[in-house]
Design a protein around this motif. Structure first.
Motif: not given
Ligand code: FES
Ligand code: FES
Lengths: 743, 155
Positions: B35-39, B41-46, B56, B58
């Motif tokens: 997933k894309f969350g922040c682009g 490297s701040l959220c870990g969704a990717c 990460r 992204c």
């Protein structure tokens, strides 16, 4: 699917229809308004323009929603399909709703399938919200009766069908686990074998619901049905929509609301490999490409500049100063019990305080996105939305297409929290799509998502109270000042200038106070505002529960004991207060932490039909840093459907509220939002999350909401704990932690 | 034209060298579980695995993934540790909206592969990069502990 040979229920209203499903099987049509609840004004009336922007008012022009408006299909193989009128955004409705049905129908939960209902405001309107909306912690509360009644009715016709087949009296039969059994002869027929016979029967005139004591599913923990797909990558969110040859676009809107595009280097953008097209609409640009990377690079190359327009000087300082000034003027009267003004003038200790809450962004984990395929003869949307029919109506209005030519394919929502009650990102995507051919997915970057949100309003609250000789409040005055979301979203709900949401949690208190006055001052600014998890109570419970804490301190009383006294006439609130006190070890000393000041705080609330008390344990470092270690949450939400979901919603709601209390704020300078991503719009992380303990009071009262109450109650519990630890009263969120530095 | 080995199969992708893996996976390979969350490297969704390491995607350019094994959420269940993590996630019912959970499962799997019996501090360190806006942190911690206690975890 089509209703054939329907037999309307003759009693009171046409609540239920029984018929044959196309292709075989039993179809039960029923009204979400149940057989006793009155249906509110029919859905012929479109939602107001302001609710969703002018684009949305092409709303439904078909016949008003006659029953049935919801459907259950039982196939010949015994599989049950529920057409789901609510969306799943994490709150667990895709598990709790089938539980309601399966309980009364007498089938295993594994036999119930869900099909997402299409956008249709006539058919799938929520009985509490008056529209096809998922929000306000209403899903289970609204469906609690009708879904169970429909399940019971389906069971009743299946039993009748078996009675007919075997030529026995229906009262000698039992139905459970998807089959009807005649115990005397040991005969059994599965529901699947009975559906065709049942489809020919009239709908039952009455249905009898189970006593709570007989529940086998409701009230028992059940695993979420969406868990497997959400742990293996299969669950699809709006952002995962994929269509052949689809373009992928990213968007930049004017950083200042109302600004216009001044310049853009289209040639440079088009020169980026993979870029297909540049789209310009009023106040926004998009770059369409083969993939998101090319789109992002294309947008960087496009380097749009903006003519900032009338709001170019907007700044937080001035916005707040304006609101402060407005809050000094009398407001619309929301509550007037006794004569608070007069009573405040009488002898006794008097306290005054001003509280402030910031603008907040929603920051759903899945950024805003919408996929559009607009053709001359119709339009398809692939999107996650809390309001499918508003998305449909808005698209119809923008494109001039008839409503039924607009199809909304709804997905799992990667968080809603009120953000996806708005269709701004849908109307923007459709406006862009009008300028091109073929399907495109529009994705907002996180920066775009935070800077072009519609924000939880800023609030200024003025409070005064006078204590009687015993230290209890004799008079209470509370004036709420802020933007009205209701006036835009549901203007009919405004009464005498009062926004019921803005004063929810302030207007009616469970506490006994003889003289009480609550006022509301509507104050708008260019900042667009919207609902945010916990809505009115998230703001008011913080203010009320902080001020009550101030009163307890002034009266030199223990804050929990003080609330107990105030709650003497609310047995359910009293019970959760006592439960929270007991489970948290209230009154016992906290374990000291070297170099940190520790404290415990309490809050209590009645909101969304649920009673709650929370006790938070915090520590404050020498540098002022606040850490929350443990939260005890005692909850009475009436009859629980899925207890594990209730616990999960408390855990999550508390983290959501804590994030805001500790760090959340959106500020403006030169017309622009100053935050942009998780670096400056901080989210709580696992190492910062407290241990949350949830204790649920067993109850058979009507179910209360659970998605939002946890968020509302946590901030005052924490700030009251900070006061206990430091002696500093927090009257403004987020907590100014630097100010808590040890002198 | 970089050749990438994703979930065991090698494919050539006609994409620029500096393109982040996230968009190659989602928009070109059609693997939308990441997933894309922040682009940034701040959220870990990717989060994905690059030679077993949680990274990460992204901010990971394709060029740096060439010659390495890429594993995404779609295939992490083929790994015994990954399968245990998924099982534990389901036992505890961690998920809410679910959007962050691909990344959570990937980070937890990488943690348990390296540190089969993680302490709370180990869990904090490994998982602090993964934001969950729905606030499922208590359950993430519980699920990691269950997965760690499940027999068969290599030690
Ligand atoms: S999208 Fe990669 S860390 Fe957030
Ligand atoms: S489950 Fe929703 S963001 Fe984690």
């Amino acid at each position: 699917m089509r209703l054939a040979d329907t037999t309307p229920l003759t009693s009171r209203r046409r609540f239920l229809q029984v018929g044959a499903a196309t292709g075989g099987g039993l179809l039960i049509g029923f009204s979400l308004f149940g057989c006793e609840q009155k249906k509110p004004a029919d859905r012929k009336t479109p939602p107001s323009e302001k609710a969703v922007g002018a684009a949305a008012t092409a709303e439904t022009n078909r016949a008003p929603g006659l029953a049935p408006n919801a459907f259950i299909r039982i196939d010949r193989d015994g599989l049950v399909t529920l057409i789901m009128h609510k969306v799943e955004m994490g709150q667990g409705t895709f598990t709790s709703m089938p539980m309601l049905l399966a309980e009364e129908l007498g089938v295993d939960l594994a036999k119930v399938r869900l099909e997402q209902a299409p956008a249709d405001n006539n058919l799938y309107s929520d009985p509490m919200l008056g529209g096809q909306v998922t929000g306000g912690s209403t899903s289970v509360r609204g469906a609690w009766k009708p879904l169970r009644e429909a399940g019971a009715a389906a069971r009743s016709v299946l039993v009748s069908a078996a009675a007919q087949t075997w030529q026995v009296d229906a009262s000698t039969l039992t139905a459970a686990n998807g089959a009807v059994t005649h115990a005397a002869t040991g005969r059994t027929l599965g529901y699947g074998e009975l559906v065709d016979a049942a489809a020919k029967l009239p709908a039952p005139k009455n249905v009898k619901l189970k006593d709570a004591a007989a529940f086998t599913l409701i009230g028992k923990a059940h695993k979420r049905l969406d868990s497997p797909d959400k742990t293996n990558g299969k669950a699809l969110f709006g952002i995962d929509a994929r269509l052949p040859n689809m373009g992928i676009a990213t968007v930049a809107a004017s950083p200042v609301a109302g600004g216009k595009l001044a310049s853009a280097d289209e040639a440079k953008a088009m020169a980026v490999k993979g870029v297909r097209q540049v789209l310009k609409i009023d106040g926004a640009v998009a770059v369409v490409a083969d993939h998101m990377w090319a789109a992002k690079q294309g947008l960087a190359a496009l380097a749009p500049t903006w003519d900032d327009g009338p709001n170019k000087a907007m700044a937080s300082g001035a916005l707040v100063a304006d609101m402060m000034a407005a809050s000094k003027k009398p407001g619309a009267v929301a509550q007037n019990k006794g004569d608070a003004i007069k009573s405040l003038g009488q002898a006794g200790r008097k306290l005054d305080a001003v509280y402030e809450l910031p603008y907040l962004a929603h920051a759903t984990m899945e950024p805003m996105n919408c996929t559009v395929d607009l053709r001359a003869d119709g339009c398809d949307l692939w999107v996650g939305t809390q309001v499918p029919s508003l998305a449909q109506g808005a698209t119809a209005k923008l494109t001039g297409l008839p409503l039924e030519k607009v199809k909304v394919h709804n997905f799992y929502l990667g968080g809603g929290f009120g953000r996806r009650l708005e269709v701004d990102y849908v109307t923007q995507a459709v406006s862009f799509a009008k300028l091109m051919k073929g399907p495109v997915k529009f994705i907002w970057t996180r920066e775009e998502d935070i800077q072009h949100d519609m924000y939880r309003p800023y609030y200024v609250d003025r409070l005064s109270a006078r204590l009687d000789a015993k230290g209890m409040p004799a008079a209470w005055f509370h004036r709420v000042t802020g933007s009205s979301i209701m006036a835009r979203f549901a203007p009919a709900a405004m009464k005498d200038g009062v926004d019921p949401d803005a004063v929810e949690g302030a207007r009616e208190l469970q506490y006994t106070i003889p003289d009480m006055r609550v006022e509301y001052v509507r104050h708008e600014s260019p900042v667009a505002t919207a609902f945010w998890r916990g809505v009115g109570p998230t703001h008011n419970v913080f203010v009320v529960e902080s001020f009550v804490d101030e009163l307890a301190f002034a009266a030199r009383q223990d804050p929990l004991a003080y609330r107990r006294q105030l709650s003497a006439k609310s047995p359910r609130l009293l019970r959760v207060l006592n439960l929270a006190a007991e489970k948290s070890g209230w009154g016992q000393p906290l374990k000291p932490i070297a170099g940190r000041r520790v404290g415990r705080g309490v809050s209590a609330q009645f909101a969304f039909g649920s009673f709650m008390a929370q006790v938070a344990e915090v520590s404050v470092g020498a540098d002022g840093e606040v850490r929350v270690h443990r939260v005890v949450c005692a909850l009475d939400c009436g009859q629980v459907v899925n207890p594990d979901t209730v616990v999960a919603q408390m855990e999550g709601g508390i983290v959501f509220g804590l994030t805001a209390a500790l760090w959340g704020q959106v500020t403006f300078d030169k017309g622009r939002v100053q935050q942009s991503n998780f670096g400056d719009y901080r989210m709580m992380r696992i190492n910062e999350a407290p241990k949350v303990e949830v204790h649920i009071v067993a109850s058979t009262d009507e179910p209360g909401g659970i998605g939002e109450p946890g968020t509302a109650a946590i901030s005052p519990a924490v700030t009251n704990a900070v006061f206990a630890a430091t002696g500093k009263r927090i009257r403004k969120l987020p907590i100014d932690q630097a100010a808590l530095k040890k002198a | 034209m970089p050749s990438l080995t994703i979930n065991g199969s090698a494919t050539n992708f006609d994409v620029p060298d500096d393109m982040p893996l996230l968009w190659v996976l989602r928009d070109v390979a059609g693997l939308t579980g990441t997933k894309f969350g922040c682009g940034v490297s701040l959220c870990g969704a990717c989060t994905i695995h690059l030679d077993g390491e949680a990274v990460r995607s992204c901010v990971t350019p394709v060029s740096s993934a060439v010659g390495k094994k890429i594993v995404t959420i779609e295939a992490v269940g083929l790994d015994p540790v990954g399968a245990r993590v998924q099982d534990a996630w389901r036992q505890v019912d961690v998920v809410q909206c679910g959007y962050c959970q691909s990344g959570q499962v990937m980070s937890a799997t990488a943690l348990l592969t390296k540190t089969p019996k993680p302490s709370d501090a180990d869990i904090d360190t490994a998982m602090a990069g993964n934001i969950c806006r729905c606030g499922t942190y208590n359950r993430i911690r519980a699920a990691i502990k269950i997965a760690a206690a499940t027999p068969g975890t290599p030690s």
